[in-house]
Design a protein around this motif. Structure first.
Motif, PDB file in Angstrom:
ATOM      1  N   SER A 221      -9.501  -5.026   8.655  1.00 37.24           N
ATOM      2  CA  SER A 221     -10.481  -3.951   8.823  1.00 37.24           C
ATOM      3  C   SER A 221      -9.835  -2.571   8.928  1.00 37.24           C
ATOM      4  CB  SER A 221     -11.322  -4.208  10.082  1.00 37.24           C
ATOM      5  OG  SER A 221     -10.570  -3.959  11.267  1.00 37.24           O
ATOM      6  N   VAL A 222      -8.515  -2.523   9.063  1.00 39.29           N
ATOM      7  CA  VAL A 222      -7.820  -1.237   9.184  1.00 39.29           C
ATOM      8  C   VAL A 222      -7.815  -0.549   7.818  1.00 39.29           C
ATOM      9  CG1 VAL A 222      -5.653  -0.095   9.768  1.00 39.29           C
ATOM     10  CG2 VAL A 222      -6.370  -2.134  11.033  1.00 39.29           C
ATOM     11  N   PRO A 223      -8.274   0.687   7.725  1.00 36.68           N
ATOM     12  CA  PRO A 223      -8.303   1.380   6.427  1.00 36.68           C
ATOM     13  C   PRO A 223      -6.919   1.453   5.787  1.00 36.68           C
ATOM     14  CG  PRO A 223      -9.566   2.597   8.066  1.00 36.68           C
ATOM     15  CD  PRO A 223      -8.853   1.513   8.809  1.00 36.68           C
ATOM     16  N   THR A 224      -6.889   1.368   4.473  1.00 37.31           N
ATOM     17  CA  THR A 224      -5.609   1.373   3.768  1.00 37.31           C
ATOM     18  C   THR A 224      -4.861   2.687   3.933  1.00 37.31           C
ATOM     19  OG1 THR A 224      -6.707   2.111   1.740  1.00 37.31           O
ATOM     20  CG2 THR A 224      -6.431  -0.267   2.048  1.00 37.31           C
ATOM     21  N   ASP A 225      -5.582   3.770   4.181  1.00 38.08           N
ATOM     22  CA  ASP A 225      -4.929   5.071   4.306  1.00 38.08           C
ATOM     23  C   ASP A 225      -4.704   5.483   5.756  1.00 38.08           C
ATOM     24  OD1 ASP A 225      -7.560   5.423   4.989  1.00 38.08           O
ATOM     25  OD2 ASP A 225      -7.876   7.232   3.775  1.00 38.08           O
ATOM     26  N   ALA A 226      -4.833   4.530   6.681  1.00 34.77           N
ATOM     27  CA  ALA A 226      -4.630   4.855   8.095  1.00 34.77           C
ATOM     28  C   ALA A 226      -3.176   5.246   8.338  1.00 34.77           C
ATOM     29  CB  ALA A 226      -5.005   3.662   8.970  1.00 34.77           C
ATOM     30  N   GLY A 227      -2.978   6.327   9.059  1.00 41.50           N
ATOM     31  CA  GLY A 227      -1.628   6.748   9.406  1.00 41.50           C
ATOM     32  C   GLY A 227      -1.151   6.000  10.632  1.00 41.50           C
ATOM     33  N   ILE A 228      -0.182   5.117  10.439  1.00 47.31           N
ATOM     34  CA  ILE A 228       0.284   4.252  11.514  1.00 47.31           C
ATOM     35  C   ILE A 228       1.784   4.454  11.698  1.00 47.31           C
ATOM     36  CG2 ILE A 228       0.518   1.861  12.300  1.00 47.31           C
ATOM     37  CD1 ILE A 228      -2.372   2.700  12.113  1.00 47.31           C
ATOM     38  N   GLY A 229       2.233   4.526  12.936  1.00 41.84           N
ATOM     39  CA  GLY A 229       3.661   4.628  13.203  1.00 41.84           C
ATOM     40  C   GLY A 229       3.955   4.544  14.685  1.00 41.84           C
ATOM     41  N   MET A 230       4.857   3.630  15.063  1.00 38.71           N
ATOM     42  CA  MET A 230       5.197   3.490  16.477  1.00 38.71           C
ATOM     43  C   MET A 230       6.527   2.786  16.645  1.00 38.71           C
ATOM     44  SD  MET A 230       3.058   1.644  19.546  1.00 38.71           S
ATOM     45  CE  MET A 230       1.912   3.013  19.657  1.00 38.71           C
ATOM     46  N   GLU A 231       7.288   3.215  17.642  1.00 37.31           N
ATOM     47  CA  GLU A 231       8.521   2.527  18.001  1.00 37.31           C
ATOM     48  C   GLU A 231       8.239   1.573  19.158  1.00 37.31           C
ATOM     49  OE1 GLU A 231      11.648   5.236  18.847  1.00 37.31           O
ATOM     50  OE2 GLU A 231      11.864   5.878  16.755  1.00 37.31           O
TER      51      GLU A 231
END
Length: 234
Positions: A132-142
């Motif tokens: 369900s997460v949009p393909t263009d979602a900006g994701i980033g985490m350490e």
């Protein structure tokens, strides 16, 4: 390392909650992958699931948490009945490093199927949430994998020897993990979610293979070797 161990190692690396690039992680996501108790982790997961429909970061974190708890469902069920890993490629779902249980509960065929059903259903939920997460979602985490873990022995705690890093370190050699895992930090993005969704579907297929058959005769004739103290027929 077996194929399943390799996939599980990769999945443990990839099953982590993410946040929008350049933004702070949802507070519940931070609690999810840093929790020291099952209650704390579950509370964070419920919060993320509630926020998931309107927040891609929460959806990603929730899907990751659901995958993680699927592994916990399987590991806890195996531990509850005194599972002893055969270290065999013939039983890929049974490669989790489950600690010894000196007082296991009796196990029946229906009990074992119920463990697989619960495991499979949680994986299905994880795959759907990640999808369900949009393909263009900006994701980033350490994330430090020595802080992220599951409750392998159903004591309600998430101890250092139950961390993702400790579990990964134990897979090649077999046996229960130990707490002496070095710090292991990674940064993840949206693409990792597609991999995790694929791993969820791969493991679902493994469970479905068992559940599609009546393997009662196999259970009665051989599972005493996997659960030697669960009062199974010899």
């Amino acid at each position: 390392m077996t194929r399943f161990s390799s996939l599980l190692t990769s999945a443990l690396i990839l099953l982590l909650p993410m946040s929008s690039a350049g933004a702070a992680a949802p507070e519940a996501a931070t609690a999810l992958f840093g929790a020291k108790t099952v209650a704390e982790r579950n509370s964070a997961l419920v919060e993320l699931e509630a926020a998931a429909p309107s927040d891609p970061s929460s959806a990603y974190a929730a899907g990751a948490g659901q995958f993680f708890t699927a592994l916990e469902i399987l590991a806890g069920g195996l531990h509850r009945h005194g599972f002893e890993s055969p270290q065999s490629f013939m039983l890929p779902l049974m490669r989790l490093p489950v600690p010894d249980n000196p007082n296991p509960e009796p196990l029946t065929y229906d009990d074992f199927r119920a463990i697989l059903v619960a495991f499979r259903d949680r994986l299905q939920k994880s795959a759907a949430t990640l999808g369900s997460v949009p393909t263009d979602a900006g994701i980033g985490m350490e994330v430090d994998l020595t802080r992220l873990g599951i409750d392998l022995n159903e004591d309600g705690q998430i101890a250092p020897d139950e961390s993702a890093a400790a579990i990964m370190a134990s897979l090649p050699r077999g046996g229960a993990p130990d707490a002496a895992a070095p710090a292991l930090t990674f940064r993840f993005d949206r693409a990792d979610g597609y991999w995790l969704q694929g791993y969820a579907e791969f493991l679902m297929a493994q469970a479905d293979f068992w559940l599609a058959h009546d393997f009662r005769n196999t259970f009665d004739g051989s599972f005493h070797m996997l659960f030697p103290r669960a009062k199974l027929p010899l």
